[in-house]
Write an enzyme that holds these catalytic residues in place. Structure first.
Site, PDB file in Angstrom:
ATOM      1  N   ASP A  60      49.877  37.277  40.159  1.00 21.24           N
ATOM      2  CA  ASP A  60      48.611  37.852  40.619  1.00 21.24           C
ATOM      3  C   ASP A  60      48.279  39.089  39.772  1.00 21.24           C
ATOM      4  OD1 ASP A  60      46.569  37.932  43.034  1.00 21.24           O
ATOM      5  OD2 ASP A  60      47.210  39.999  42.664  1.00 21.24           O
ATOM      6  N   ILE A  61      47.023  39.191  39.337  1.00 20.09           N
ATOM      7  CA  ILE A  61      46.584  40.349  38.547  1.00 20.09           C
ATOM      8  C   ILE A  61      46.389  41.533  39.490  1.00 20.09           C
ATOM      9  CG2 ILE A  61      44.809  41.262  37.004  1.00 20.09           C
ATOM     10  CD1 ILE A  61      44.207  38.385  36.162  1.00 20.09           C
ATOM     11  N   GLU A  84      42.214  35.464  41.054  1.00 21.26           N
ATOM     12  CA  GLU A  84      43.050  36.046  39.998  1.00 21.26           C
ATOM     13  C   GLU A  84      44.508  35.617  40.116  1.00 21.26           C
ATOM     14  OE1 GLU A  84      42.789  39.198  43.299  1.00 21.26           O
ATOM     15  OE2 GLU A  84      41.629  37.525  42.517  1.00 21.26           O
TER      16      GLU A  84
END
Length: 372
Positions: free
Chosen positions: A241-242, A284
């Protein structure tokens, strides 16, 4: 006076008649043999043209053609400079280890010394120096070979190679009409099935990042869990996950956010093998499946991914840059838990990686956490 049938002249005519009859029988046998060859090649043409997938076409080449044409070895070499075909086949679940006779090269130099002579079919005795690149180990070495270039739109896309253990099967003075005809059909069919596989691949690809979409990852996950159980291999999942991605969109706009997603996907992919699977799971979030990989090795791969993203800023547009970080959760498939269905085991694997991701987030982000 001797009867006519006993005269030397009659005996000569009878011998000539027998010789002509034998010659005619040979010609008829040869004609029947040629007709059978023609019918067999027509059958091959129809089978090649009717192939609906890359796998069907390759099976026709490596198994049906080999057996029906009494060949000992058949190999196919395709030019794939950017690994596009190999990645696409891996994404579609076609393992290259299934087909040791299917070879890929970056360019024509990969044909070895045969390259200089491939303006047309090459029939010759086998020479390891000249032909070894097209018949590599562990394949058995032929005594004679036929190498046929595959050309589409005046461009060489590969070559189809036949090998025989008989030294006289392929010789330089043999006619090549059938072989050239077959190569033209095979070249067209290869181009068609690859284009068809590309269309399938597009339906399983995230259009923004170019990696697989969630539907594909979930399908591949079931396949890999089943394979891991059957073969006793390890399987690990990374949930990526960003960090603070919403801030990127809010501060720099959605175009900048899209650029970050594309670059993040590219950097993750660069750390994975062809046999691994990467997909955008939503927003994301990305999921990677690492085949034949235990948890400790998966965490090493995850750390490489984290570092590759965190240690170099991403360019946004012509001049702007932005620093990005990711958090990653890693989990592996329990080796002993076979009581669950494939679906339940697959869901649990992703859920455990997701839980590990939240632990990485809670620990301060920009880090890797393994499942407990």
């Amino acid at each position: 006076m001797a009867p006519p049938e006993s005269t030397p002249h009659f005996a000569t005519l009878a011998a000539e008649n027998r010789r002509l009859r034998a010659q005619l029988a040979d010609l008829l046998a040869h004609a029947r043999h040629n007709q059978q060859i023609m019918q067999r090649h027509q059958m091959f043409d129809l089978q090649f043209i009717g192939a609906g997938s890359f796998r069907e076409l390759i099976d026709s080449l490596f198994f049906t053609l080999k057996e029906a044409s009494d060949l000992d070895i058949v190999t196919l070499v395709l030019i794939d400079p950017d690994c596009e075909i190999r990645r696409m086949l891996a994404d579609l679940g076609i393992g290259l280890d299934e087909y040791p006779n299917l070879l890929f090269v970056q360019g024509e130099s990969g044909f070895g010394e045969s390259q200089a002579h491939l303006q047309g079919p090459v029939l010759d005795c086998y020479s390891e120096e000249r032909h070894g690149a097209l018949f590599p180990e562990p394949l058995a070495l032929p005594a004679s070979i036929a190498i046929v270039p595959l050309i589409r739109n005046r461009k060489r896309i590969g070559c189809l190679n036949f090998g025989s253990f008989q030294a006289t099967r392929f010789t330089p003075h043999m006619a090549t009409d059938f072989i050239e005809h077959m190569s033209s059909i095979v070249a067209i069919c290869i181009e068609n099935v690859i284009n068809g596989e590309r269309l399938k691949h597009i339906g399983l690809t995230d259009p923004l990042t170019g990696v697989n979409n969630r539907r594909y990852v979930e399908r591949r996950l079931l396949e890999e869990v089943g394979r891991a159980r059957r073969q006793g291999h390890a399987l690990s999942c990374l949930f990526i996950d960003i960090d603070h991605f919403k801030r990127v969109n809010d501060r720099m706009g959605h175009q900048a956010g899209d650029a970050v997603l594309r670059e993040t996907a590219a950097r993750i992919k660069a750390e994975l093998r062809l046999s691994d699977t990467l997909g955008r799971f939503g927003g994301e979030e990305f999921v990677a499946l690492l085949v034949d990989t235990g948890l400790s090795d998966a965490k090493i791969v995850a750390e490489r991914i984290r570092a590759s993203i965190a240690e170099q800023a991403m360019k946004i547009g012509a001049s702007e840059e932005i620093s990005v970080a990711v958090s990653i959760g890693a989990a592996d498939l329990p080796a002993s838990d076979h009581a669950e269905t494939l679906e339940a085991a697959a869901q649990k694997l992703v859920a455990r990686a997701d839980q590990a991701l939240y632990r990485a987030k809670a620990g301060g982000r920009n880090q890797v956490a393994g499942a407990e």
